[in-house]
Design a protein around this motif. Sequence first.
Motif, PDB file in Angstrom:
ATOM      1  N   LEU A  15       6.336   9.907 -15.415  1.00 31.40           N
ATOM      2  CA  LEU A  15       5.812   9.046 -15.195  1.00 31.40           C
ATOM      3  C   LEU A  15       7.154   8.227 -16.369  1.00 31.40           C
ATOM      4  CD1 LEU A  15       4.430   6.953 -13.952  1.00 31.40           C
ATOM      5  CD2 LEU A  15       2.098   7.196 -15.509  1.00 31.40           C
ATOM      6  N   SER A 310       0.726  13.264 -14.779  1.00 32.69           N
ATOM      7  CA  SER A 310       1.664  13.808 -14.272  1.00 32.69           C
ATOM      8  C   SER A 310       0.779  15.323 -14.165  1.00 32.69           C
ATOM      9  CB  SER A 310       2.983  13.593 -14.962  1.00 32.69           C
ATOM     10  OG  SER A 310       3.278  12.147 -15.124  1.00 32.69           O
ATOM     11  N   GLU A 323      -5.745  17.415 -10.399  1.00 34.44           N
ATOM     12  CA  GLU A 323      -4.681  16.242 -10.049  1.00 34.44           C
ATOM     13  C   GLU A 323      -5.781  15.248  -9.144  1.00 34.44           C
ATOM     14  OE1 GLU A 323      -4.408  19.709  -6.867  1.00 34.44           O
ATOM     15  OE2 GLU A 323      -4.662  19.730  -8.564  1.00 34.44           O
ATOM     16  N   GLU A 351       2.137  13.062  -6.995  1.00 37.81           N
ATOM     17  CA  GLU A 351       3.489  12.631  -7.852  1.00 37.81           C
ATOM     18  C   GLU A 351       4.591  13.684  -6.828  1.00 37.81           C
ATOM     19  OE1 GLU A 351       5.635  14.870 -12.229  1.00 37.81           O
ATOM     20  OE2 GLU A 351       3.716  14.964 -11.269  1.00 37.81           O
ATOM     21  N   ILE A 357       4.158   8.548  -9.443  1.00 35.46           N
ATOM     22  CA  ILE A 357       2.787   8.789  -9.186  1.00 35.46           C
ATOM     23  C   ILE A 357       1.566   7.366  -8.853  1.00 35.46           C
ATOM     24  CG2 ILE A 357       0.172   8.474 -10.143  1.00 35.46           C
ATOM     25  CD1 ILE A 357       1.626  10.140 -12.661  1.00 35.46           C
TER      26      ILE A 357
END
Length: 413
Positions: A15, A310, A323, A351, A357
């Motif tokens: 990120l 991430s 996630e 992502e 993101i």
Amino acid sequence: MKITFIGDIACDRQLLKASQKKGGYDFSQVFSKVKDIFIQSDFVVGNFETVCGGSNNNYQEQYMTCNAPDELVQAMKDAGISMVTTANNHCLDKGIKGLRRTIKCLNKNEIEYVGTNLDSEHVIRIKMKTISDVRIAFLAYTYSTNESNTGIVLNENNDYFVNLLRKQGRVDNPELKGQFNIKKYLTGKLSSKQKRTLTRIIARTKLKLGIPYMKPRTDKIEYGDTNNNYIKLVKNDIVEAKKRADIVVACPHFGGQFNTVPGEYAEFLMNYLKLAGCDIVIGNHPHVVQKIKMDDKKMFAYSLGSFNQSISADYMVAESKPEYSIMIHCYINRKSKKIQKISFSILKIVEDKEGMITVWPVDKLYRELSTEEKKLLISDINEIYQRCTSNPLEKIDSEFSLYCEDENGKKII
């Protein structure tokens, strides 16, 4: 009156790289799909799972050591985040100076914080906020400050910097005195820098061999966890907070990482906080969603999961579905000063190939997907929903109710 809680706010290498722009960083994309939900709340609270130690310290240059650009805090403010908890295992990743600089960065951007302190003269163990005439006490604590990585071991001379749950450093059980432990002996001979180097070598070697470095960790009770001066201070804080507030909220940083089921230490601490008198407990650290318990109009969430970590990071454990996270909404009646409704939304981190993101509410994301993608999403959401509630999912919604009562205090859901 509505308070919203989100999980771990982080800034991994992927990120960081994707957010870099000419002359700085831009993290606005991360919050773009949830900003309108934040706006609907009177107060939004997250866990700041990093520090702002400044560019001179480099950003994320060491494995498992965090440091984010100040622009992340600016993006949080622009998105509508009101407060963050700062007591977590990364709060000393850039030392005492990094901790103090983080506080100053939050102050500059007018984001409230609780869990760490600037110095011995500005110690705040109970953060009081009056929101729409309702007095809320916020408390935050951490089980660890990654002392094995940083080499910084807080003691009675400087432990005012962080609100702790237990003594830092090695605590030996006197019943095991004289027993030889080869692992403790070898690691005890290494410096913090040597430990970090060894950890990095082992991790990279495993990854090259296709072996995941991280795996779910069960949090066990260790010697001294259930009876120490810090845990007694926590109880004193809650007793004092109940005298001053209508609602007491505790945000402990604890639990086993990537473990979808809370371990014995998490269960002990939740029960301890409940008996001490907390109305709401918001746990974080496992990086994945765990169960939520309702008990006599009180709510205990063991882990909200990572808000924006991430997914491609080396240490992520995919099978635990990192996630996904949850966003909890607490509605408090302004007249009675009591909790009237508690619900949660499910979020998904998406992502792209560059590492950027976007955090999506699943109901919004569902409308953007193909038929096959929708099927996969529904399957994942069902797993997360059951993990939270132990019940099967009936339909995708923007908010799933945990508890609700009418104006007379009668439970209706």
